[in-house]
Motif scaffolding. Structure first.
Motif, PDB file in Angstrom:
ATOM      1  N   GLY A 124      -2.571  -0.242  -1.875  1.00 57.73           N
ATOM      2  CA  GLY A 124      -2.292  -1.080  -0.689  1.00 57.73           C
ATOM      3  C   GLY A 124      -1.291  -2.052  -0.770  1.00 57.73           C
ATOM      4  N   TRP A 125      -0.642  -1.732  -1.575  1.00 54.96           N
ATOM      5  CA  TRP A 125       0.930  -2.356  -1.330  1.00 54.96           C
ATOM      6  C   TRP A 125       1.246  -2.330   0.556  1.00 54.96           C
ATOM      7  CZ3 TRP A 125       4.818  -3.333  -4.329  1.00 54.96           C
ATOM      8  CH2 TRP A 125       6.552  -4.339  -3.870  1.00 54.96           C
TER       9      TRP A 125
ATOM     10  N   ILE B  50       5.246   6.385   1.382  1.00 58.67           N
ATOM     11  CA  ILE B  50       4.871   8.472   2.126  1.00 58.67           C
ATOM     12  C   ILE B  50       3.250   7.318   2.989  1.00 58.67           C
ATOM     13  CG2 ILE B  50       4.161  10.405   1.226  1.00 58.67           C
ATOM     14  CD1 ILE B  50       5.571   9.873  -0.936  1.00 58.67           C
ATOM     15  N   ARG B  51       2.856   7.106   2.442  1.00 66.50           N
ATOM     16  CA  ARG B  51       1.420   6.503   3.413  1.00 66.50           C
ATOM     17  C   ARG B  51       1.201   6.319   4.444  1.00 66.50           C
ATOM     18  NH1 ARG B  51      -0.507   1.045   1.229  1.00 66.50           N
ATOM     19  NH2 ARG B  51       1.337   0.250   2.890  1.00 66.50           N
ATOM     20  N   ASP B  52       2.469   4.993   4.788  1.00 66.14           N
ATOM     21  CA  ASP B  52       2.677   4.946   5.932  1.00 66.14           C
ATOM     22  C   ASP B  52       2.990   5.837   7.422  1.00 66.14           C
ATOM     23  OD1 ASP B  52       2.251   2.586   5.335  1.00 66.14           O
ATOM     24  OD2 ASP B  52       3.925   1.592   5.376  1.00 66.14           O
ATOM     25  N   ARG B  53       3.935   6.787   6.698  1.00 63.93           N
ATOM     26  CA  ARG B  53       4.537   8.232   7.270  1.00 63.93           C
ATOM     27  C   ARG B  53       3.334   8.788   7.851  1.00 63.93           C
ATOM     28  NH1 ARG B  53       9.968   9.721   4.446  1.00 63.93           N
ATOM     29  NH2 ARG B  53      11.086   7.588   5.694  1.00 63.93           N
ATOM     30  N   ALA B  54       1.994   9.012   7.528  1.00 66.50           N
ATOM     31  CA  ALA B  54       1.490   9.667   7.159  1.00 66.50           C
ATOM     32  C   ALA B  54       0.322   9.842   7.769  1.00 66.50           C
ATOM     33  CB  ALA B  54       0.221  10.314   5.690  1.00 66.50           C
TER      34      ALA B  54
ATOM     35  N   ILE C 238      -5.085   9.382   0.058  1.00 66.30           N
ATOM     36  CA  ILE C 238      -5.100   9.767  -1.588  1.00 66.30           C
ATOM     37  C   ILE C 238      -3.376   8.575  -1.832  1.00 66.30           C
ATOM     38  CG2 ILE C 238      -3.227  11.365  -2.846  1.00 66.30           C
ATOM     39  CD1 ILE C 238      -4.639  13.689  -1.310  1.00 66.30           C
ATOM     40  N   TYR C 239      -2.249   8.388  -0.886  1.00 63.71           N
ATOM     41  CA  TYR C 239      -0.999   7.484  -0.861  1.00 63.71           C
ATOM     42  C   TYR C 239      -1.616   6.296  -0.998  1.00 63.71           C
ATOM     43  CZ  TYR C 239       2.125  12.218  -1.788  1.00 63.71           C
ATOM     44  OH  TYR C 239       2.227  12.592  -1.518  1.00 63.71           O
ATOM     45  N   GLY C 240      -2.242   5.788  -0.316  1.00 65.43           N
ATOM     46  CA  GLY C 240      -3.240   4.954  -0.311  1.00 65.43           C
ATOM     47  C   GLY C 240      -3.968   3.698  -1.130  1.00 65.43           C
TER      48      GLY C 240
END
Length: 259
Positions: A130-131, A108-112, A123-125
């Motif tokens: 830090g995956w 979700i972080r990457d898509r955001a 937030i998702y980061g």
């Protein structure tokens, strides 16, 4: 008892099936784990509701110094074992559920980031720690999952065993019996899987998830329900036999009354 019982299925699906390398758990484990967490929270609420005036009752649960000198909780009481077991079970289940979500949070972080939503990405980061999806990261992730599964598996057995001991250590006819621990554990897995199926069949239809939660998954869960349901059936027959064989009219009346 009911809430703790249905709370067992999530950890059982995640932990024991993970240890046995059963791939079919992947379609249902996340929703089952979430159900576990909510069910355990509901279970923890009931002793508080039954306690009545919390501002008075909670003082006597904690080992606090007071005007009567040092007053410690009764470590010989199964009710106190309950507090430790359920708290530990909830903590491990929560961590287990969260660990499973980390790769999803990273997606979700990457898509955001691609969509240019900076706040969501931040937030998702933070939630994904830090995956980066590297092979080493996945290796550590699987190791942690196995360790948590190893911790959670004995907890599934211990929590409901202790809940059953709350009843079995009493002197009430029909309850004062040694079959309670395995009986309650089997019953918990039985009712827990039934609850997961009840929720998943509705979810599957409403959200069109037939490609993810297939008939095969439902059939495999049905097998677990048949096996554990049969164990509960044997426990009922054992109770009936012991009530009759004991020759104690109170035991017989207690079983007859419950039926």
């Amino acid at each position: 008892v009911w809430w703790v019982g249905i709370g067992h299925a999530g950890t059982l699906i995640s932990a024991i099936l993970l240890l046995f390398r059963q791939r079919w758990r992947m379609a249902i484990n996340r929703s089952a784990e979430a159900m576990t967490i909510f069910a355990v929270i509901c279970a923890a609420m009931f002793p508080l509701l039954h306690m009545g005036r919390l501002w008075i009752g909670l003082i006597w649960v904690l080992p606090l110094p007071n005007t009567y000198g040092s007053l410690w909780v009764n470590f010989a009481s199964p009710l106190l074992w309950d507090v430790f077991a359920i708290t530990t079970y909830f903590s491990v289940s929560l961590v287990f559920w969260y660990i499973g979500l980390i790769p999803d949070f990273a997606t979700i972080r990457d898509r955001a980031k691609i969509a240019g939503r900076k706040i969501s990405a931040a937030i998702y980061g933070a939630l994904s720690f830090g995956w980066d999806g590297a092979a080493k990261t996945w290796s550590r992730y699987e190791t942690v999952s196995l360790v948590l599964a190893g911790l959670a598996t004995p907890l599934v057995l211990s929590v409901h065993t202790i809940v059953s001991m709350d009843f079995a250590t009493s002197v009430i006819p029909g309850w004062h019996t040694t079959i309670f621990p395995p009986y309650f554990v089997a019953g918990a897995i039985f009712s827990g899987f039934a609850m997961v199926l009840t929720l998943l069949i509705i979810t599957r239809k409403v959200y069109n998830l037939e490609d993810y939660i297939t008939i095969k998954h439902i059939e495999l869960m049905n097998i677990v329900i048949i096996v554990t349901g049969s164990i509960v059936g044997i426990a009922y027959l054992t109770e009936l036999f012991m009530a009759w064989y004991s020759g104690v009219e109170y035991e017989q009346y207690a079983f007859y009354n419950r039926v």
